[in-house]
Each structure stands twice: as C-alpha cells, then as structure tokens.
Design an enzyme around this catalytic site. Sequence first.
Site: not given
Ligand code: DGL
Length: 273
Positions: A12-13, A75, A154, A186, A188
């Site tokens: 993931d990011s 992600c 976050e 997403c 989060h």
């Molecule tokens: N992990 C990203 C997503 O699910 C969210 C966080 C980001 O923008 O990097 O799209």
Amino acid sequence: MMDRNAPIGVFDSGVGGLTVAREIMRQMPEERIIYFGDTARLPYGSKSQDTVLRYSRQIIRFLVTKEVKAIVIACNTASAYALETVEKELDIPIIGVIRAGARTAVCSTRNGKIGVIGTEGTISSGIYADVMKQMRSDIEVSVKACPLFVPLVEEGLLHDTVTDEIASRYLSVLKGRFIDTLVLGCTHYPLIRSTLGRIMGGEVTLVNPAYETAIELKELLKEKNLTCEKEADCREEKYQFYVSDLAEKFTAFATSILPNEVRETKKIHVEEY
Ligand code: DGL
C-alpha cells in the site's frame, strides 16, 4: 513450482493497507505476510497514473526478491491505476481490492443505486463504476472523492467532531441520490466506518473491500494450490513489515490496529528496485 508455504506480499502507499493485511490475518491465520508501506511517497491518491504505476512496479520487484507466492495490491488507487498493467508482467497471482468490493456491492444492492467514496485518483479513474456496470449494466453509480479522510485517520481522529463534520459534508451529495449501498473505496475508510454508517443511516449497507479481498485471496490460493500447509518457521517473523520512511511511526500505528504487537519495521530504499 511455487512454494505454497512462501509468504504473501501485500503493499500500500502507507499504513492504510494494514486494514487488508488485518483481514488476511483474521481469515487465514496460517499464512505469512510481507507488508510494504510506501510511507516516503504517499499519498498516492493525488498522484498521476504514470507515477503510481512506476511506484507499484518498484514495490512488486522488491516483493519478488522476498519470494512471495502471490501479491495483494492493498491500495485502491494503485489497484485502479496499476493492476491491469502489472498483472500482465508477472508470473505469480496478483489481485487488487476493487473487483471484490465492486462484486459485493452489486450483490448487496436492492434498489440498484450504489455510492463509491475514495481518493481523487480512484474516483477520477472511474474504475468502480466500470467494473460494476460490467457486472450489471443497469446499476446507477454515484461517486465522491473524500481526500480529507486520509489525513484525519492518520491523525487518529477516528471518533471526533471534526471528522463528523467533514464526513457529513462529503456524504450529503450521496444521501441525495438515495443509494442503498456505499463502497468504502479507500484503505483508510474502514477505520471510520462507524461515523460513515451513522451519517448514511442504518438502511445503507457499507461495503469494506478489505474484507472481501481477503475472501477472494483465500479462494485464489485454494484454486492455485498455494494455501499454506505448515506453521511458519519460528526462526522467522510470521509477519514482516517494510516501509520507505518513518519506520517507528509505522510500527506504532500498525500495533494500534493489528491484533498483535508489531515489534519491528525495516526501512528500505524502494526506488533502487
Ligand atoms: N491507500 C490509498 C487508497 O486506498 C489511500 C492513501 C493514499 O492516497 O495514498 O487509495
């Protein structure tokens, strides 16, 4: 032949994909996981497709050096922008989070009106609507990018009046469309699920693609004869965590949302891969 006891790579990011890793741990407790969070380069949600694809390829090359048997793009933005390309380049199974979430939403809607919330990248890619319409052409999809949710999560503002206020504003447009199903598109967003559910009302079903992706992964491993058949070697950590920056911060966040304490996170230079 691929080793069925090899770990699963999840990336993931940043920390958000831990919601997917957590579901894999719950549903497949015997599996080993190598998790990578690209904490130096997040957010992906506001970056271009070219950039997210380049980052994803580097991370995949790193995970392949760890001899993973399968990869989960945990992600939504990277799934939207990179999965279709990288799956053609790899000889191990790779899945994203979008298809499973879309399928569940299509199966659960009663009135055919589905809402999707996600990052700017995921929403502007139009991928959820495309996939859902391929599954059922008469589905009406309403979308809304909610970029402020990621920093709020976050910052740990999971139950906070600021989050309530911003969520009410974002979701008001979807409430006006009479959707009965909302995809949390997403990583989060499952962490503020109770706030989102309260604002949307009890009659709207919330779909968490993290949960559905773990189910899809389980089926895929079974189909490919890649289900782990023995306990992880106790000399090695069953769950290993890597990031591109701020390892300690990641460790603290991961410990707060995963069932077990995360003892160590290693920092790597992912751009070298
Ligand atoms: N992990 C990203 C997503 O699910 C969210 C966080 C980001 O923008 O990097 O799209």
